[in-house]
Design a protein around this motif. Structure first.
Motif, mmCIF file in Angstrom:
data_model
loop_
_atom_site.group_PDB
_atom_site.id
_atom_site.type_symbol
_atom_site.label_atom_id
_atom_site.label_comp_id
_atom_site.label_asym_id
_atom_site.label_seq_id
_atom_site.Cartn_x
_atom_site.Cartn_y
_atom_site.Cartn_z
ATOM 1 N N ASN A 529 22.577 -4.146 34.206
ATOM 2 C CA ASN A 529 22.753 -3.966 32.757
ATOM 3 C C ASN A 529 23.405 -2.623 32.452
ATOM 4 O O ASN A 529 24.285 -2.514 31.594
ATOM 5 C CB ASN A 529 21.407 -4.010 32.038
ATOM 6 C CG ASN A 529 20.674 -5.331 32.158
ATOM 7 O OD1 ASN A 529 19.457 -5.390 32.036
ATOM 8 N ND2 ASN A 529 21.404 -6.399 32.436
ATOM 9 N N LEU A 595 20.370 -13.120 30.211
ATOM 10 C CA LEU A 595 21.066 -12.132 31.039
ATOM 11 C C LEU A 595 21.612 -11.032 30.136
ATOM 12 O O LEU A 595 21.537 -9.857 30.439
ATOM 13 C CB LEU A 595 22.196 -12.785 31.830
ATOM 14 C CG LEU A 595 21.771 -13.684 33.001
ATOM 15 C CD1 LEU A 595 22.986 -14.307 33.658
ATOM 16 C CD2 LEU A 595 20.991 -12.877 34.031
ATOM 17 N N GLY A 596 22.193 -11.470 29.012
ATOM 18 C CA GLY A 596 22.579 -10.547 27.942
ATOM 19 C C GLY A 596 23.777 -9.685 28.230
ATOM 20 O O GLY A 596 24.859 -9.868 27.662
ATOM 21 N N VAL A 598 26.425 -9.184 29.996
ATOM 22 C CA VAL A 598 27.424 -9.816 30.865
ATOM 23 C C VAL A 598 28.676 -10.037 30.011
ATOM 24 O O VAL A 598 28.571 -10.523 28.879
ATOM 25 C CB VAL A 598 26.906 -11.195 31.378
ATOM 26 C CG1 VAL A 598 27.959 -11.899 32.208
ATOM 27 C CG2 VAL A 598 25.617 -11.031 32.158
ATOM 28 N N ASN A 599 29.845 -9.690 30.541
ATOM 29 C CA ASN A 599 31.051 -9.935 29.731
ATOM 30 C C ASN A 599 31.597 -11.340 29.978
ATOM 31 O O ASN A 599 31.113 -12.069 30.854
ATOM 32 C CB ASN A 599 32.105 -8.847 29.953
ATOM 33 C CG ASN A 599 32.648 -8.838 31.376
ATOM 34 O OD1 ASN A 599 32.819 -9.882 32.013
ATOM 35 N ND2 ASN A 599 32.921 -7.645 31.896
ATOM 36 N N LYS A 600 32.616 -11.667 29.221
ATOM 37 C CA LYS A 600 33.151 -13.036 29.232
ATOM 38 C C LYS A 600 33.657 -13.429 30.623
ATOM 39 O O LYS A 600 33.375 -14.533 31.105
ATOM 40 C CB LYS A 600 34.301 -13.107 28.216
ATOM 41 C CG LYS A 600 34.479 -14.445 27.560
ATOM 42 C CD LYS A 600 35.459 -14.317 26.401
ATOM 43 C CE LYS A 600 35.466 -15.597 25.587
ATOM 44 N NZ LYS A 600 36.340 -15.493 24.409
ATOM 45 N N ALA A 603 30.799 -13.932 33.100
ATOM 46 C CA ALA A 603 30.116 -15.201 32.815
ATOM 47 C C ALA A 603 30.908 -16.358 33.419
ATOM 48 O O ALA A 603 30.338 -17.287 34.018
ATOM 49 C CB ALA A 603 29.961 -15.380 31.310
ATOM 50 N N ARG A 618 24.571 -14.536 26.776
ATOM 51 C CA ARG A 618 25.094 -13.172 26.878
ATOM 52 C C ARG A 618 25.339 -12.610 25.473
ATOM 53 O O ARG A 618 25.622 -13.355 24.525
ATOM 54 C CB ARG A 618 26.358 -13.133 27.718
ATOM 55 C CG ARG A 618 27.544 -13.819 27.090
ATOM 56 C CD ARG A 618 28.816 -13.680 27.939
ATOM 57 N NE ARG A 618 29.968 -14.173 27.184
ATOM 58 C CZ ARG A 618 30.665 -13.433 26.323
ATOM 59 N NH1 ARG A 618 30.347 -12.171 26.113
ATOM 60 N NH2 ARG A 618 31.688 -13.956 25.666
ATOM 61 N N ILE A 627 24.697 -13.062 19.930
ATOM 62 C CA ILE A 627 24.469 -13.596 21.280
ATOM 63 C C ILE A 627 25.153 -14.948 21.362
ATOM 64 O O ILE A 627 25.159 -15.725 20.386
ATOM 65 C CB ILE A 627 22.962 -13.700 21.616
ATOM 66 C CG1 ILE A 627 22.769 -14.007 23.098
ATOM 67 C CG2 ILE A 627 22.244 -14.710 20.732
ATOM 68 C CD1 ILE A 627 21.332 -13.837 23.582
ATOM 69 N N ASN A 645 32.507 -21.149 25.424
ATOM 70 C CA ASN A 645 31.674 -20.132 24.758
ATOM 71 C C ASN A 645 31.453 -20.511 23.306
ATOM 72 O O ASN A 645 32.433 -20.780 22.579
ATOM 73 C CB ASN A 645 32.355 -18.756 24.798
ATOM 74 C CG ASN A 645 32.399 -18.170 26.189
ATOM 75 O OD1 ASN A 645 31.441 -17.578 26.655
ATOM 76 N ND2 ASN A 645 33.530 -18.358 26.873
#
Length: 712
Positions: A529, A595-596, A598-600, A603, A618, A627, A645
């Motif tokens: 993180n 997980l939160g 995390v970038n695109k 992911a 995320r 989110i 997404n």
């Protein structure tokens, strides 16, 4: 194990300390026979500063009395008969003592339980090999207690010397009076006939010579005693000053630092009971030595003998006054800080306490405390002792409060319960500084006398920096200023200077502390993180934590400059994540379902190796406090798989339908990354199905749908 069971196994000084907690205000028998009930109540849930909590306190008092009466009724036999009478008496006694002030009962029991837990903890740590990590603290406490014992012995020694000196001086004065009587007799011989004078004069002259020789020797002896006593007092005062420095400059400053970090979500600063007991011992020892020095001065005035003693006593008196002045002014502290983000026209509270108030009998004439708000510049001037008597930066309502003495805990404090900042006067800002970067402080002032008006003290103390806002929309940026100040303020700084840049690991520690506190979770920010946050903060693609170890982040990067391509700062994004998690996602964060950070692209890389229907949660990069759900599925247009997404959810969305229910609605979401069936993770949070129609009406239900093409 119940605290009371462990408390009964205490020995020596710890047992004595535990026993001293009890008395008429709360008999030890009540603690013994109701131990299970007492330890089962939520005493900490009652806010002693809130008068409205009195109803809860009264309920607990009534329950305590009922439990006592019940216990009394169940006693049988000869011994039981006596106990029955005793417990019944205690029930009546507690009712008459606390019926009109039930919050005092709560204060008393909280103090007892806290002290017992501390004593048990200290005893356990000292006897347990696991407690070796705590040994340094125990050793420090031992050293402080040893120094107090040494001071006690020294003070008793000088007391004995002083009594001996007084006794010798009184005898000297008697002999001096005898020499005057002989001299008077010799003078009267002149009126006698020569024959009579010759007969009596030799004897009187011999007597006079003997007495004067004795007086000369004894005067030297007295002077030596006086010098010896003064030198012993010099040694005592040197040790006193050293002990006071350890307690005020080390222990109290550390407590204040813990209090400041608690403002960022750090662990509670801990009670002041130990510090107060040390400060009270200091006060007692200082006062005893001050009285001794004054008695020595009185003896010198009563019988002046030329020599250096007058100068030595003047210096001792000056030193002891300086020591007690430092103690009194340093122990006037803020026990409960005012809120550091302070909104105008909003009620707020604070508590100030004088740690030596009870011991010095200040409560016999309770002092009044006044609170005012001053600017950073005014605080600087105040600490330089520049005249700022009427310099204030705003108007606080209900800003006067009388200090109250709580006999059960021996504390002297002033509880400001209903203060409100009516208006604020801002100073000229520097450069790019915004109103939410301007720091103020609440100044608490009082005046009182000690020892029957012998010494008059003017005391003052400053709160932690506060940022004043007039609208809720400013809260986010104000909190950033407070977070940075609490985390990176250095002891003894000029108000309220903080470094403009800090090492990234230092900031990570502050962010993690804040995050865990805000979200109320033991699950903090992982190394992964923090790497994600570093990538965001420094616009970096490195996934190696070591690459960020020596990087620094400036205040401007933290909360002045917008992130590249965004209209918000790093802090504003992070704060949005905290707010969303705190309000709507806490259980899922605690479960590890989010997980939160995390970038695109990350992911996508993670999901492409997983079966269709695998998804993860995320935090949105593009929106504050958002989110999103990313999942892998077929792309109907290209006959290949891709990661989809959803538009980010925000607080507004979750106030309509919860995250768990939205995940339940989407049938194409099958497995939470890496491979957990979604119902296994989220079903316990689903809203139960609606009941049957009531009065002929069927309640409609909101469900979430996603266009078919995006989840094939």
């Amino acid at each position: 194990m119940a605290v009371w069971i462990q408390a009964q196994q205490l020995q020596g000084d710890a047992l004595h300390q535990m026993q001293s907690l009890y008395g008429q205000h709360f008999p030890i028998e009540v603690r013994h026979y109701l131990s299970q009930w007492i330890e089962g109540q939520l005493w900490d849930a009652i806010d002693l500063e809130n008068p409205q909590e009195e109803i809860k306190a009264k309920r607990l008092l009534d329950s305590l009395i009922q439990e006592l009466q019940k216990k009394a009724e169940h006693q049988v036999g000869e011994d039981g008969f006596l106990l029955k009478i005793k417990l019944g008496h205690y029930a009546s006694q507690l009712k008459s003592t606390y019926d009109r002030c039930p919050l005092e009962l709560v204060r008393c029991i909280k103090h007892i339980l806290y002290t017992e837990q501390r004593l048990v903890r200290e005893a356990t740590n000292s006897s347990s090999p696991v407690g070796s990590l705590m040994d340094s603290m125990s050793q420090k406490y031992h050293q402080i207690n040893q120094a107090f014992e040494e001071l006690r012995v020294l003070t008793q020694d000088t007391e004995n010397d002083l009594r001996k000196l007084q006794h010798n001086q009184e005898y000297f004065i008697i002999q001096y009076q005898e020499s005057l009587r002989i001299q008077a007799q010799l003078s009267s011989l002149a009126t006698l006939p020569p024959a009579d004078r010759q007969l009596r004069e030799p004897s009187l002259l011999s007597k006079r010579a003997t007495v004067e020789a004795w007086l000369t020797r004894e005067a030297n002896t007295l002077q030596k005693y006086r010098l010896g006593l003064a030198e012993k007092h010099q040694k005592t005062l040197a040790l006193l000053r050293k002990q006071q420095t350890v307690i005020l400059d080390d222990e109290l400053i550390q407590w204040k630092r813990r209090q400041q970090l608690a403002g960022n979500g750090g662990p509670p600063e801990g009670g002041l009971d130990i510090l107060q007991s040390w400060c009270e011992k200091l006060a007692e020892t200082i006062w005893q030595n001050r009285q001794q020095i004054r008695r020595a001065e009185h003896l010198r005035q009563q019988l002046p003998i030329p020599g250096p003693i007058e100068e030595m006593l003047t210096e001792l008196n000056s030193t002891i006054t300086d020591i007690i002045s430092t103690l009194v002014t340093s122990t006037f502290i803020i026990e409960k800080q005012p809120p550091q983000v302070l909104k105008t026209q909003t009620k707020f509270a604070a508590t100030v306490r004088l740690l030596v108030g009870g011991k010095l009998n200040v409560h016999m004439n309770p002092p009044q405390v006044k609170a005012t708000i001053i600017s950073e510049q005014q605080a600087k001037a105040l600490l330089k002792n520049e005249n700022t008597r009427n310099d204030i930066s705003g108007e606080i309502l209900n800003n006067n409060c009388v200090m109250e003495y709580h006999q059960t805990t021996g504390t002297l404090s002033a509880h400001f319960r209903n203060m409100s900042l009516k208006r604020i006067r801002r100073s000229d800002r520097r450069g790019a500084e915004s109103v939410t970067e301007e720091k103020f402080t609440i100044l608490f002032e009082s005046q009182f006398s000690v020892g029957g008006n012998e010494l008059v003290f003017q005391v003052k103390t400053l709160s932690l920096p506060v940022v004043v806002i007039v609208h809720g929309s400013q809260d986010n940026n104000a909190t950033a200023t407070v977070l940075w100040d609490n985390a990176f303020a250095e002891p003894g700084r000029v108000p309220f200077i903080v470094p403009d840049k800090v090492l990234w690991p230092q900031l990570c520690e502050a962010l993690n502390m804040k995050y865990k506190a805000e979200v109320q979770s033991n699950r903090g920010l992982s190394e992964g993180n923090l790497v994600f946050l570093a990538q965001k903060a420094f616009s970096s693609s490195s996934v190696n934590p070591e690459d960020y170890r020596n990087m620094t982040m400036t205040w401007s990067q933290f909360n002045r400059e917008s992130l590249p391509g965004r209209n918000f700062t790093f802090w504003q994004w992070f704060d949005g994540v905290m707010e969303l998690t705190k309000k709507h996602l806490k259980p899922h964060w605690n479960d590890g379902a989010i997980l939160g950070f995390v970038n695109k692209q990350q992911a996508q890389d993670m999901l492409m190796s997983k079966p269709n229907g695998t998804f993860l949660l995320r935090f949105s990069d593009s929106e504050i406090g958002g989110i999103t759900i990313a999942w892998v599925a077929e792309n109907p247009n290209k006959a290949e798989r891709m990661v989809w997404n959803l538009m980010p959810y925000t607080t507004k969305d979750f106030s309509i339908r919860s995250l768990a229910d939205r995940i339940s609605d989407l049938n194409h979401l099958l497995f939470l990354y890496p491979d957990r069936p979604k119902d296994e993770v989220f079903s316990k949070y689903y809203t139960p199905p609606l009941s049957k129609a009531v009065d002929g009406y069927v309640k409609p239900q909101i469900k979430q749908v996603v266009p078919e093409s995006s989840h094939l």
